[in-house]
Enzyme design. Structure first.
Site, PDB file in Angstrom:
ATOM      1  N   CYS A   1      -8.405   2.644   6.802  1.00 41.93           N
ATOM      2  CA  CYS A   1      -7.672   3.127   5.628  1.00 41.93           C
ATOM      3  C   CYS A   1      -8.394   2.714   4.344  1.00 41.93           C
ATOM      4  O   CYS A   1      -8.836   1.570   4.218  1.00 41.93           O
ATOM      5  CB  CYS A   1      -6.273   2.517   5.684  1.00 41.93           C
TER       6      CYS A   1
ATOM      7  N   GLU B   1       0.335  -0.727  16.031  1.00 42.73           N
ATOM      8  CA  GLU B   1      -0.364   0.515  15.658  1.00 42.73           C
ATOM      9  C   GLU B   1      -1.248   0.998  16.809  1.00 42.73           C
ATOM     10  O   GLU B   1      -1.253   2.188  17.146  1.00 42.73           O
ATOM     11  CB  GLU B   1      -1.227   0.270  14.405  1.00 42.73           C
TER      12      GLU B   1
ATOM     13  N   HIS C   1      -1.544  -4.866  19.080  1.00 45.19           N
ATOM     14  CA  HIS C   1      -0.936  -4.543  17.782  1.00 45.19           C
ATOM     15  C   HIS C   1      -0.121  -3.254  17.913  1.00 45.19           C
ATOM     16  O   HIS C   1      -0.558  -2.306  18.575  1.00 45.19           O
ATOM     17  CB  HIS C   1      -2.028  -4.373  16.716  1.00 45.19           C
TER      18      HIS C   1
ATOM     19  N   CYS D   1       0.863  -1.185   0.000  1.00 47.55           N
ATOM     20  CA  CYS D   1       0.000   0.000   0.000  1.00 47.55           C
ATOM     21  C   CYS D   1       0.900   1.236   0.000  1.00 47.55           C
ATOM     22  O   CYS D   1       2.123   1.137   0.139  1.00 47.55           O
ATOM     23  CB  CYS D   1      -0.870   0.004   1.253  1.00 47.55           C
TER      24      CYS D   1
ATOM     25  N   THR E   1      -6.564   1.205  11.543  1.00 49.46           N
ATOM     26  CA  THR E   1      -6.696   1.394  10.086  1.00 49.46           C
ATOM     27  C   THR E   1      -7.058   0.120   9.315  1.00 49.46           C
ATOM     28  O   THR E   1      -7.666   0.204   8.257  1.00 49.46           O
ATOM     29  CB  THR E   1      -5.381   1.933   9.488  1.00 49.46           C
TER      30      THR E   1
HETATM   31 FE1  F3S Z   1      -1.000   1.166   4.368  1.00 53.66          FE
HETATM   32 FE2  F3S Z   1      -1.095   3.340   5.779  1.00 53.66          FE
HETATM   33 FE3  F3S Z   1      -3.277   2.206   4.976  1.00 53.66          FE
HETATM   34  S1  F3S Z   1       0.350   1.702   6.049  1.00 53.66           S
HETATM   35  S2  F3S Z   1      -2.834   0.037   4.912  1.00 53.66           S
HETATM   36  S3  F3S Z   1      -1.771   3.156   3.659  1.00 53.66           S
HETATM   37  S4  F3S Z   1      -2.913   3.068   6.982  1.00 53.66           S
END
Ligand code: F3S
Length: 295
Positions: free
Chosen positions: A195, A126, A124, A13, A167
């Site tokens: 995300c 994050e 986790h 990503c 996310t």
């Molecule tokens: Fe990647 Fe950032 Fe989304 S690391 S999965 S773009 S929150």
């Protein structure tokens, strides 16, 4: 005719790609390079960066004065960030901007006297990092745990709440939690911090899995988004497997399947995806439509 369908969204990503690029730039420009924790959840990539000279430190205390330090894409707590700065390090902050935004939301919530509630996996990196940007955060794994915390008074619905979500969690989970919160609490701000890259990947994986009789999810077993992809695909296709490398592929399943779907987590490098596809192509002796779109 046998068919192989590869998700267009499979692989790195934006945030992961950015962090690996920053690490490579740092290694080219600086000596004495450290990362605070493993840069991303992919062993292959981490080993490669180690071989290029990157040392993985478990905490700021392991970083010598004057080193160069990259902050992982999952982010770190405010305390760790400031401890790194105190070492006099040159800091490359590869925290994904989408994660950084969550840090800002919870920090602001704390400053305004609101109770931060984080939906996600407490252990986790994050989520641990998000907790480190606010006071007294409450982490709930899912709607059931949220309901429990409200019922036992851990979450006081009379207080103003600010809710964010890890996310890589699913929209389904956010909707379930939203329902409970809106029913029980009056002063609440809910931020959809899932995300977009995750959503796109999950939707596409689900569609492909629904049309496949064998589904392959490629990624590291420590990767949260890879685990979620596996769960989503498994719901649509009972015959779903999670593999880290081509060597783990069950070739009998490949040769038996008529329609094979493939996706990969956000921290899975294109090289590993290609190895898996090449292995499948060999087993299928050229009977597949193999058009990976990420190369
Ligand atoms: Fe990647 Fe950032 Fe989304 S690391 S999965 S773009 S929150």
């Amino acid at each position: 005719m046998r068919e192989l369908r590869v998700a267009k969204s499979a692989g790195f990503c934006f945030g992961v790609s950015r962090s690996v690029k920053m690490a490579e730039e740092m290694l080219a420009a600086e000596a004495n390079c450290y990362s605070l924790g493993e840069l991303i959840h992919n062993d292959d990539v981490v080993q490669h960066l180690r071989s290029e000279g990157l040392t993985v430190a478990d905490g700021p205390e392991q970083i010598p004065q004057g080193a160069s330090v990259i902050i992982r894409s999952h982010g770190v707590s405010r305390a760790e960030f400031e401890a790194v700065q105190r070492t006099g390090a040159t800091v490359y902050d590869a925290t994904c901007p989408k994660v950084k935004r969550i840090h800002e939301i919870v920090a602001e919530a704390s400053a305004e006297g609101r109770q931060p509630v984080i939906i996600g996996a407490a252990d986790h990196p994050e989520v641990r990092a998000i907790c480190g940007w606010c006071a007294s955060p409450i982490v709930v794994n899912d709607a059931a745990q949220l309901a429990e915390r409200i019922a036992d008074g851990t979450i006081d619905c009379a207080k103003p709440l600010t809710v964010v979500i890890q996310t890589t969690q699913t929209q389904e989970k956010l909707l379930e939690c939203q329902k409970i919160i809106k029913k029980e609490c009056t002063n609440v701000k809910i931020f959809d911090t899932i995300c977009n890259a995750t959503q796109v990947r999950q939707t596409e994986a689900s569609q492909i899995a629904a049309e496949s009789d064998f589904m392959v999810v490629i990624g590291d077993r420590h990767s949260s988004n890879t685990g979620k992809l596996f769960d989503i695909c498994k719901r649509q296709c009972e015959n779903t497997v999670l593999i880290e490398t081509a060597a783990e592929l069950d070739l009998n399943k490949v040769s038996d399947a008529e329609t094979i779907g493939v996706t990969a987590g956000a921290s899975t490098p294109a090289r590993i995806i290609k190895e898996v596809l090449d292995t499948m192509s060999e087993v299928k002796s050229g009977e597949t439509n193999l058009e990976p779109s990420f190369e």
